[in-house]
Design a protein around this motif. Structure first.
Motif, PDB file in Angstrom:
ATOM      1  N   ASP A 150       0.824  -1.215   0.000  1.00 19.60           N
ATOM      2  CA  ASP A 150       0.000   0.000   0.000  1.00 19.60           C
ATOM      3  C   ASP A 150       0.854   1.258   0.000  1.00 19.60           C
ATOM      4  N   ASN A 151       1.902   1.265   0.803  1.00 20.88           N
ATOM      5  CA  ASN A 151       2.732   2.467   0.895  1.00 20.88           C
ATOM      6  C   ASN A 151       3.609   2.651  -0.339  1.00 20.88           C
ATOM      7  N   ALA A 152       4.065   1.552  -0.927  1.00 17.81           N
ATOM      8  CA  ALA A 152       4.833   1.665  -2.169  1.00 17.81           C
ATOM      9  C   ALA A 152       3.965   2.246  -3.278  1.00 17.81           C
ATOM     10  N   ILE A 153       2.740   1.760  -3.394  1.00 18.72           N
ATOM     11  CA  ILE A 153       1.829   2.261  -4.423  1.00 18.72           C
ATOM     12  C   ILE A 153       1.549   3.745  -4.204  1.00 18.72           C
ATOM     13  N   ALA A 154       1.330   4.135  -2.959  1.00 18.50           N
ATOM     14  CA  ALA A 154       1.044   5.540  -2.662  1.00 18.50           C
ATOM     15  C   ALA A 154       2.205   6.448  -3.035  1.00 18.50           C
ATOM     16  N   ARG A 155       3.432   5.928  -2.977  1.00 15.90           N
ATOM     17  CA  ARG A 155       4.617   6.739  -3.272  1.00 15.90           C
ATOM     18  C   ARG A 155       5.075   6.606  -4.725  1.00 15.90           C
ATOM     19  N   GLY A 156       4.414   5.739  -5.482  1.00 14.31           N
ATOM     20  CA  GLY A 156       4.860   5.506  -6.850  1.00 14.31           C
ATOM     21  C   GLY A 156       6.165   4.742  -6.907  1.00 14.31           C
ATOM     22  N   ALA A 157       6.425   3.924  -5.863  1.00 15.06           N
ATOM     23  CA  ALA A 157       7.667   3.148  -5.790  1.00 15.06           C
ATOM     24  C   ALA A 157       7.404   1.708  -6.188  1.00 15.06           C
ATOM     25  N   ALA A 158       8.378   1.075  -6.786  1.00 12.66           N
ATOM     26  CA  ALA A 158       8.294  -0.352  -7.101  1.00 12.66           C
ATOM     27  C   ALA A 158       8.675  -1.153  -5.865  1.00 12.66           C
ATOM     28  N   ALA A 159       7.949  -2.237  -5.603  1.00  7.13           N
ATOM     29  CA  ALA A 159       8.238  -3.089  -4.449  1.00  7.13           C
ATOM     30  C   ALA A 159       8.177  -4.550  -4.858  1.00  7.13           C
ATOM     31  N   THR A 160       9.108  -5.330  -4.339  1.00  6.61           N
ATOM     32  CA  THR A 160       9.153  -6.770  -4.589  1.00  6.61           C
ATOM     33  C   THR A 160       9.128  -7.496  -3.261  1.00  6.61           C
ATOM     34  N   LEU A 161       8.183  -8.420  -3.107  1.00  6.71           N
ATOM     35  CA  LEU A 161       8.055  -9.230  -1.906  1.00  6.71           C
ATOM     36  C   LEU A 161       8.524 -10.652  -2.218  1.00  6.71           C
ATOM     37  N   LEU A 162       9.465 -11.149  -1.440  1.00  7.03           N
ATOM     38  CA  LEU A 162      10.084 -12.452  -1.677  1.00  7.03           C
ATOM     39  C   LEU A 162       9.734 -13.397  -0.533  1.00  7.03           C
ATOM     40  N   ARG A 163       9.255 -14.600  -0.880  1.00  7.59           N
ATOM     41  CA  ARG A 163       8.798 -15.558   0.126  1.00  7.59           C
ATOM     42  C   ARG A 163       9.592 -16.860   0.023  1.00  7.59           C
ATOM     43  N   PRO A 164      10.642 -17.025   0.807  1.00  2.76           N
ATOM     44  CA  PRO A 164      11.411 -18.271   0.788  1.00  2.76           C
ATOM     45  C   PRO A 164      10.679 -19.405   1.483  1.00  2.76           C
ATOM     46  N   THR A 165      11.113 -20.626   1.163  1.00  2.00           N
ATOM     47  CA  THR A 165      10.672 -21.809   1.893  1.00  2.00           C
ATOM     48  C   THR A 165      11.681 -22.079   3.015  1.00  2.00           C
ATOM     49  N   LEU A 166      12.062 -23.329   3.250  1.00  2.00           N
ATOM     50  CA  LEU A 166      13.031 -23.681   4.284  1.00  2.00           C
ATOM     51  C   LEU A 166      14.422 -23.180   3.889  1.00  2.00           C
ATOM     52  N   VAL A 167      14.946 -22.210   4.621  1.00  2.00           N
ATOM     53  CA  VAL A 167      16.231 -21.600   4.284  1.00  2.00           C
ATOM     54  C   VAL A 167      17.363 -22.371   4.967  1.00  2.00           C
ATOM     55  N   TYR A 168      18.459 -22.577   4.241  1.00  2.00           N
ATOM     56  CA  TYR A 168      19.642 -23.222   4.817  1.00  2.00           C
ATOM     57  C   TYR A 168      20.875 -22.655   4.128  1.00  2.00           C
ATOM     58  N   GLY A 169      22.052 -23.019   4.639  1.00  2.00           N
ATOM     59  CA  GLY A 169      23.291 -22.681   3.962  1.00  2.00           C
ATOM     60  C   GLY A 169      24.231 -21.805   4.753  1.00  2.00           C
ATOM     61  N   ALA A 170      23.716 -21.095   5.790  1.00  2.89           N
ATOM     62  CA  ALA A 170      24.572 -20.192   6.558  1.00  2.89           C
ATOM     63  C   ALA A 170      24.782 -20.651   7.986  1.00  2.89           C
ATOM     64  N   GLY A 171      24.174 -21.777   8.370  1.00  2.00           N
ATOM     65  CA  GLY A 171      24.378 -22.320   9.702  1.00  2.00           C
ATOM     66  C   GLY A 171      23.603 -21.627  10.802  1.00  2.00           C
ATOM     67  N   SER A 172      22.717 -20.688  10.462  1.00  2.00           N
ATOM     68  CA  SER A 172      21.996 -19.963  11.507  1.00  2.00           C
ATOM     69  C   SER A 172      20.486 -20.063  11.376  1.00  2.00           C
ATOM     70  N   ASP A 173      20.001 -20.947  10.495  1.00  2.00           N
ATOM     71  CA  ASP A 173      18.560 -21.141  10.397  1.00  2.00           C
ATOM     72  C   ASP A 173      18.077 -21.973  11.586  1.00  2.00           C
ATOM     73  N   ARG A 174      16.784 -21.896  11.839  1.00  2.00           N
ATOM     74  CA  ARG A 174      16.210 -22.577  13.008  1.00  2.00           C
ATOM     75  C   ARG A 174      15.560 -23.898  12.643  1.00  2.00           C
ATOM     76  N   ASN A 175      15.842 -24.391  11.455  1.00  2.66           N
ATOM     77  CA  ASN A 175      15.238 -25.649  11.019  1.00  2.66           C
ATOM     78  C   ASN A 175      16.305 -26.705  10.761  1.00  2.66           C
ATOM     79  N   LEU A 176      16.910 -26.680   9.578  1.00  4.28           N
ATOM     80  CA  LEU A 176      17.853 -27.737   9.218  1.00  4.28           C
ATOM     81  C   LEU A 176      19.141 -27.661  10.036  1.00  4.28           C
ATOM     82  N   SER A 177      19.615 -26.454  10.325  1.00  5.24           N
ATOM     83  CA  SER A 177      20.836 -26.346  11.134  1.00  5.24           C
ATOM     84  C   SER A 177      20.591 -26.842  12.554  1.00  5.24           C
ATOM     85  N   ARG A 178      19.379 -26.628  13.053  1.00  8.64           N
ATOM     86  CA  ARG A 178      19.057 -27.135  14.384  1.00  8.64           C
ATOM     87  C   ARG A 178      19.002 -28.659  14.373  1.00  8.64           C
TER      88      ARG A 178
END
Length: 298
Positions: free
Chosen positions: A132-160
């Motif tokens: 809503d706020n991006a549209i009001a300002r005429g700004a482009a916005a991208t929303l990214l939705r990951p699944t189970l994240v891994y690879g950096a050793g600090s996730d709360r799923n696979l690293s645990r």
């Protein structure tokens, strides 16, 4: 200049404001932006010395994060709800926005667990507030939705899971833990964020970002355990026996997974990356983990 290309010689570098820079995704996004010639201002609760291409700003979301003015891009790699409240109040002009949420927005809205329903609601409201706020300002916005994240050793799923298995030499699951999963590597998510900055379109876009391979939950865990030395065992228990063991382990503080989490071991959580592949050139890797991907960050 786009995020995919370095600035022209002599040109002032583009500036990005980045929230969640010390997190597992944020660290990788910072590195990619600096490598592409961006000047990054990163928010941190603690005072940190500046480094090449990165200026650290002390503050916290949503009320003590400073100004959003004079940036070409604003990225959120931390909690979406906190960022969305800051973004709604901050003066950011038409800076392009890229913000990470989670596919939990799709699957936890009707969870029997009140905390999970609250998470889904906060994600949904955060996405809408940013849009809503991006549209009001005429700004482009991208929303990214990951699944189970891994690879950096600090996730709360696979690293645990990897950590528990290393300490005990085994990890237990119900035999029917066959729900499908799509674990996604942090580097693939960072690449998607930078690709989103390179787009020239307007408006609000949202992308689910699964990993490049779909596999059963118990097979995913087996690959995680195979990275440990000595190799941890995967114990597959009958459903009633697993339920009893899980309740006991929760009482002893071994894990904090509630009934809703355990029930999802049998459910398919599969998302379509076709739009991200087409518009962000998103090419996530298959799930071939190594031990360093679950090692705690130094």
């Amino acid at each position: 200049m786009s995020a995919a290309n370095p600035p022209e010689p002599g040109a002032a570098p583009p500036r990005a404001l980045l929230f969640g820079a010390s997190g597992q995704i944020g660290r990788r996004v910072v590195a990619l932006l600096v490598a592409r010639g961006w000047q990054v201002v990163a928010l941190s609760r603690d005072t940190r010395p500046s480094q090449h291409g990165v200026e650290w700003r002390q503050g916290t979301l949503p009320n003590e994060a400073g100004s959003g003015a004079d940036f070409h891009a604003i990225l959120s790699c931390g909690p979406l709800d906190l960022f969305s409240h800051w973004y709604a109040r901050a003066s950011t002009g038409q800076a392009r926005v890229v913000a990470f949420g989670s596919t939990s927005v799709h699957v936890k809205g009707d969870s029997p667990d009140a905390a999970e329903r609250d998470l889904a609601a906060r994600l949904r409201e955060g996405e809408q507030r940013v849009a809503d706020n991006a549209i009001a300002r005429g700004a482009a916005a991208t929303l990214l939705r990951p699944t189970l994240v891994y690879g950096a050793g600090s996730d709360r799923n696979l690293s645990r899971i990897a950590s528990l298995a290393r300490r005990r030499g085994f990890f237990a699951l119900p035999r029917d833990a066959q729900g499908l999963r799509q674990p996604v590597h942090v580097d693939d998510l960072a690449a998607a964020a930078v690709a989103a900055l390179a787009r020239s379109d307007d408006g609000v876009r949202a992308y689910d970002l699964p990993g490049g391979e779909t596999l059963a939950y118990r097979d995913m865990v087996a690959r995680v355990l195979a990275t440990s030395q000595p190799r941890a065992r995967l114990l597959l228990l009958p459903g009633p026996m697993f339920a009893l063991a899980a309740r006991l382990a929760r009482r002893l503080g071994v894990h904090d997974a509630g009934p809703a989490v355990l029930a999802r071991l049998r459910e398919d959580l599969v998302f379509d990356a076709a739009l991200a592949r087409r518009e962000l050139d998103y090419t996530p890797r298959g799930f071939n983990p190594t031990a360093d991907m679950f090692a705690p960050p130094s």
